[in-house]
Design a protein around this motif. Structure first.
Motif, short mmCIF file in Angstrom:
data_model
loop_
_atom_site.label_atom_id
_atom_site.label_comp_id
_atom_site.label_asym_id
_atom_site.label_seq_id
_atom_site.Cartn_x
_atom_site.Cartn_y
_atom_site.Cartn_z
N UNK A 297 -4.52 -6.69 0.74
CA UNK A 297 -4.32 -5.29 1.12
C UNK A 297 -3.59 -4.56 0.00
N UNK A 298 -4.18 -3.49 -0.47
CA UNK A 298 -3.53 -2.58 -1.42
C UNK A 298 -3.60 -1.19 -0.79
N UNK A 299 -2.45 -0.59 -0.59
CA UNK A 299 -2.39 0.70 0.11
C UNK A 299 -1.57 1.68 -0.72
N UNK A 300 -2.11 2.86 -0.98
CA UNK A 300 -1.43 3.85 -1.81
C UNK A 300 -1.19 5.14 -1.04
N UNK A 301 -0.15 5.88 -1.48
CA UNK A 301 0.11 7.19 -0.91
C UNK A 301 0.22 7.16 0.60
N UNK B 296 3.87 5.85 -3.05
CA UNK B 296 4.25 4.51 -2.66
C UNK B 296 3.02 3.63 -2.84
N UNK B 297 3.20 2.42 -3.34
CA UNK B 297 2.12 1.43 -3.44
C UNK B 297 2.56 0.18 -2.69
N UNK B 298 1.87 -0.13 -1.60
CA UNK B 298 2.15 -1.35 -0.83
C UNK B 298 1.08 -2.38 -1.11
N UNK B 299 1.50 -3.59 -1.42
CA UNK B 299 0.58 -4.68 -1.70
C UNK B 299 0.92 -5.85 -0.80
N UNK B 300 -0.08 -6.43 -0.16
CA UNK B 300 0.11 -7.65 0.65
C UNK B 300 -0.99 -8.63 0.28
#
Length: 368
Positions: free
Chosen positions: A195-199, A219-223
């Protein structure tokens, strides 16, 4: 390792005998691998009255991702393609004189269950339930070693990504690159879809990457997670792209970090599952984010990425030593984004240093 698998099968056999079942049919792939050392495609394991059999659709191939079958197990290969290994195993159990057969009803389809009844009409089918999953909760040191190596691979892949240029690249592209790096560093493959989630997507649990491009100030969230010898770990981090974080980003990040730390520090043998969840949840709840919280704070990992125990508000039970779990609180604010911080840890007693952190990538809020 043969003795390890034999011991596991013996423990399951004791449970089956206590429940009045003379034989057991294991069909869930993770459970087959746990008891047999390997789970070839469509294979099932029969714990029979006279002999234990790994029933395979074809000759098992010696591939690391599938494991190596326990040499002490007898193999039964279907004579022709297209057969059903579970149905064949039920017929073999009947041939061994079993009057009852415990099956994993939560994994069998209705059609397959009917086929078992048809091929072995005199054998009473009983539900094995989650007996194998319960045995899998506490890991031995060999299993933990596999998780530790998987965590090192995930840390390495994530660290390399953070050194590259991110602005302008899509979530989907970054996710594919991370999964390639996992394999390059020795993983069997990703432990789950990365999972890569931006903004505005950031902080969303289980976000599937899109074609949205990374922008300054996001914000950049990576899982992500690595699978190593069948064992799966998990790590999640949140960063800010390109500029110094905004005040609201710093405030939200610090809050989630405090919640994650509270959850990690509550991990100890004897701690109630729901108390671990409460420790993390209270930090976020007291700040007014109750409605933005995920349904659980963490979960077990191993041969599957989402195993027991579940660290959730209504979960019943207490932690044991040598149980690997995630602690992954997060907050997602619709339209703005959010923060997730996710680690894999092993529950250890205080005398052994407390919880062992497997995923060690920094949790400092970095501006990339």
């Amino acid at each position: 390792m043969s003795e390890v698998y034999a011991t596991r099968r013996a423990r399951l056999r004791e449970r089956c005998n206590a429940a009045g079942a003379a034989a057991a049919l294991i069909s869930l792939p993770a459970n087959v691998r746990y008891l047999a050392g390997a789970a070839p495609h469509n294979a099932v394991l029969l714990l029979g009255r006279r002999q234990d059999l790994l029933v395979c659709a074809g000759s098992p191939e010696d591939r690391p991702t599938e494991g190596r079958p326990d040499e002490a197990l007898a193999l039964h290969v279907l004579p022709s393609p297209g057969g059903d290994t579970a149905v064949t195993a039920a017929g073999l159990a009947a041939g061994q004189g079993a009057e009852s057969l415990a099956v994993e009803e939560h994994h069998l389809t209705v059609a397959r269950h009917r086929a078992l009844c048809s091929v072995a009409p005199r054998v009473r089918l009983a539900d094995l339930g989650a007996a194998v999953e319960q045995l899998r909760v506490v890991k031995d040191e060999e299993e933990i070693s596999c998780l530790r190596i998987g965590a090192e691979i995930a840390d390495q892949a994530l660290g390399e990504l953070l050194e590259s240029i991110l602005v302008g690249r899509t979530e989907r592209h970054l996710a594919l690159e991370l999964e390639r790096r996992l394999v390059d560093h020795g993983a069997d493959g990703p432990a789950f879809p990365t999972s890569v989630a931006t903004g505005p997507h950031s902080g969303r649990r289980g976000h599937r990457p899109t074609d949205r491009r990374v922008e300054e100030g996001d914000f950049l969230s990576v899982c992500l997670g690595a699978t190593y010898r069948g064992y799966r770990c998990e790590i999640g981090r949140t960063f800010v792209i390109g500029t110094s974080p905004a005040d609201w980003q710093i405030e939200l990040y610090d809050l989630v970090f405090a919640a994650q730390r509270a959850g990690r520090e509550s991990l100890a043998p004897g701690a109630a599952y729901r108390d671990v969840d409460r420790a993390a949840r209270q930090v976020l709840d007291s700040a007014g984010y109750a409605e933005a919280l995920p349904p659980l704070t963490g979960h077990g990992v191993g041969l599957e990425i989402d195993e027991d125990p579940q660290l959730a508000p209504a979960a019943m039970g207490k932690l044991d030593a040598c149980v690997p779990v995630t602690v992954e609180p997060g907050v997602h604010l619709p339209g703005r984004g959010g923060v997730r911080i996710d680690d894999t840890l092993v529950v250890r007693p205080e005398a052994d240093g407390g919880p062992e952190l497997l995923t060690i990538t920094t949790k400092e809020l970095l501006a990339l």
